[in-house]
Scaffold this active site. Structure first.
Site, PDB file in Angstrom:
ATOM      1  N   SER A 105       0.873  -1.108  -0.049  1.00 48.53           N
ATOM      2  CA  SER A 105       0.209   0.022   0.068  1.00 48.53           C
ATOM      3  C   SER A 105       1.010   1.258  -0.076  1.00 48.53           C
ATOM      4  O   SER A 105       1.113   1.680   1.000  1.00 48.53           O
ATOM      5  CB  SER A 105      -0.917  -0.203   1.185  1.00 48.53           C
ATOM      6  N   LYS A 180      -6.481   1.729  -3.885  1.00 42.48           N
ATOM      7  CA  LYS A 180      -6.558   0.995  -2.623  1.00 42.48           C
ATOM      8  C   LYS A 180      -6.563   2.108  -1.653  1.00 42.48           C
ATOM      9  O   LYS A 180      -7.275   1.817  -0.498  1.00 42.48           O
ATOM     10  CB  LYS A 180      -4.985   0.693  -2.516  1.00 42.48           C
ATOM     11  N   LYS A 249      -1.929   5.429   7.946  1.00 43.67           N
ATOM     12  CA  LYS A 249      -1.113   5.731   6.680  1.00 43.67           C
ATOM     13  C   LYS A 249      -1.811   5.802   5.540  1.00 43.67           C
ATOM     14  O   LYS A 249      -1.689   6.523   4.678  1.00 43.67           O
ATOM     15  CB  LYS A 249       0.103   4.566   6.584  1.00 43.67           C
TER      16      LYS A 249
END
Length: 307
Positions: A105, A180, A249
């Site tokens: 990611s 994502k 994050k």
């Protein structure tokens, strides 16, 4: 440059054997690929080698020198960049036409920058982050969001199909990582909304479990009410397999995508602020479903069984 599909028993490099990487490597091995693995955690590396027959050449350069494609499954994009470009990293072993598949990611902005640097040396790159968590990694039903050149993606399609059930082509390099992050923002916002609603219901006198059941039979249903509340939150297990730190994050990455495209995102900004405050209050190393404790502390009410 080769355009042939990468099919078993071709060797595949895999860097990052954590909660997600380990079951993904197992699926690649079951599909017939020969795995060359690397992880800084010696225990994780040994476990992967023992259970899949993977080799551990000992260096990133050696892995890249023996594989047409290398997969990275790391916590964030800076780690991917270090693996790719660092001393004795993948670039030192790659040959022109080889391919990096970043399934981490990562920041889409950073991904595009890394892709440009690799392209200058004749190395192709696609970004292919996943959704579905450990459970879907274990049964090869992950959703995979893929960005990059069409020819590069088609070369890798058999590799991706060994790990995922749904392959979504999202656009140019970096678009998979953008998708994502935005997906995880929607997921995090849904979880936060549901936590607030269930807490309000509990304080009003309703049974939290029944509230979740009603939400799941009604228009308030979302992924968190359907898959997380009973199993991980009301049970107090808080072990979904995806960390609070990584969720925060990804939320910041989603906001970066919004800001970079000039998109107003006041709800995303509020979501980042709330989840960041929860992370600071609760401390590092927790599962993301444990974020409920932050809202419980604010309300002075605990959901589920007493800890």
């Amino acid at each position: 440059m080769s355009s042939a599909a990468i099919v078993p028993p071709a060797p595949i490099g895999f860097v990052g054997l954590g909660k997600m990487g380990y079951p993904m490597v197992r699926q690649l091995s079951r599909a017939g690929y020969r795995i060359l693995a690397h992880d800084l955690d010696a225990h994780a590396l040994r476990r992967a080698c023992e259970s899949t027959g993977a080799e551990a050449p000992g260096s990133l350069r050696a892995i890249a020198g023996r594989c047409e494609a290398v997969i990275t499954m790391l916590p964030e994009g800076k780690a991917v960049r270090a693996v790719a470009l660092g001393p004795e990293g993948l670039l030192a072993g790659f040959s022109s036409g080889d391919l990096l598949i970043d399934m981490s990611s990562s920041s889409p902005v950073g991904t595009r920058d890394l892709g440009a640097q690799l392209a200058a040396s004749g190395i192709e790159m696609i970004d292919a982050p996943v959704s579905g968590g450990v459970r879907k990694a274990e049964d090869a039903t992950l959703a995979i969001m893929v960005g990059g050149e069409a020819r590069s993606i088609e070369r890798c399609r058999p590799v991706l199909e060994a790990m995922g059930k749904q392959i979504f082509l999202t656009g140019s390099l970096g678009s998979g990582h953008a998708m994502k992050a935005l997906n995880n923002y929607v997921s995090a916002a849904g979880l936060a909304a549901a936590v607030e609603a269930v807490l309000a219901a509990a304080r009003f006198g309703l049974d939290p479990g029944k509230v979740v059941d009603v939400l799941n039979a009604s228009t308030g249903m979302n992924n968190s009410t359907l898959n997380k509340f009973h199993r991980f939150i009301l049970s107090r297990s808080f072990d979904s397999g995806f960390s609070l730190d990584l969720m925060v994050k990804d939320l910041r990455t989603a906001l970066e995508v919004a800001h970079s495209s000039g998109t107003p995102a006041p709800l995303a900004e509020a979501c980042v602020e709330a989840w960041s405050e929860a992370q600071s209050a609760l401390g590092p190393g927790l599962d993301h479903t444990a974020v409920v404790r932050y809202w419980e502390n604010l309300a002075g009410t605990q959901l589920g069984k007493k800890e």
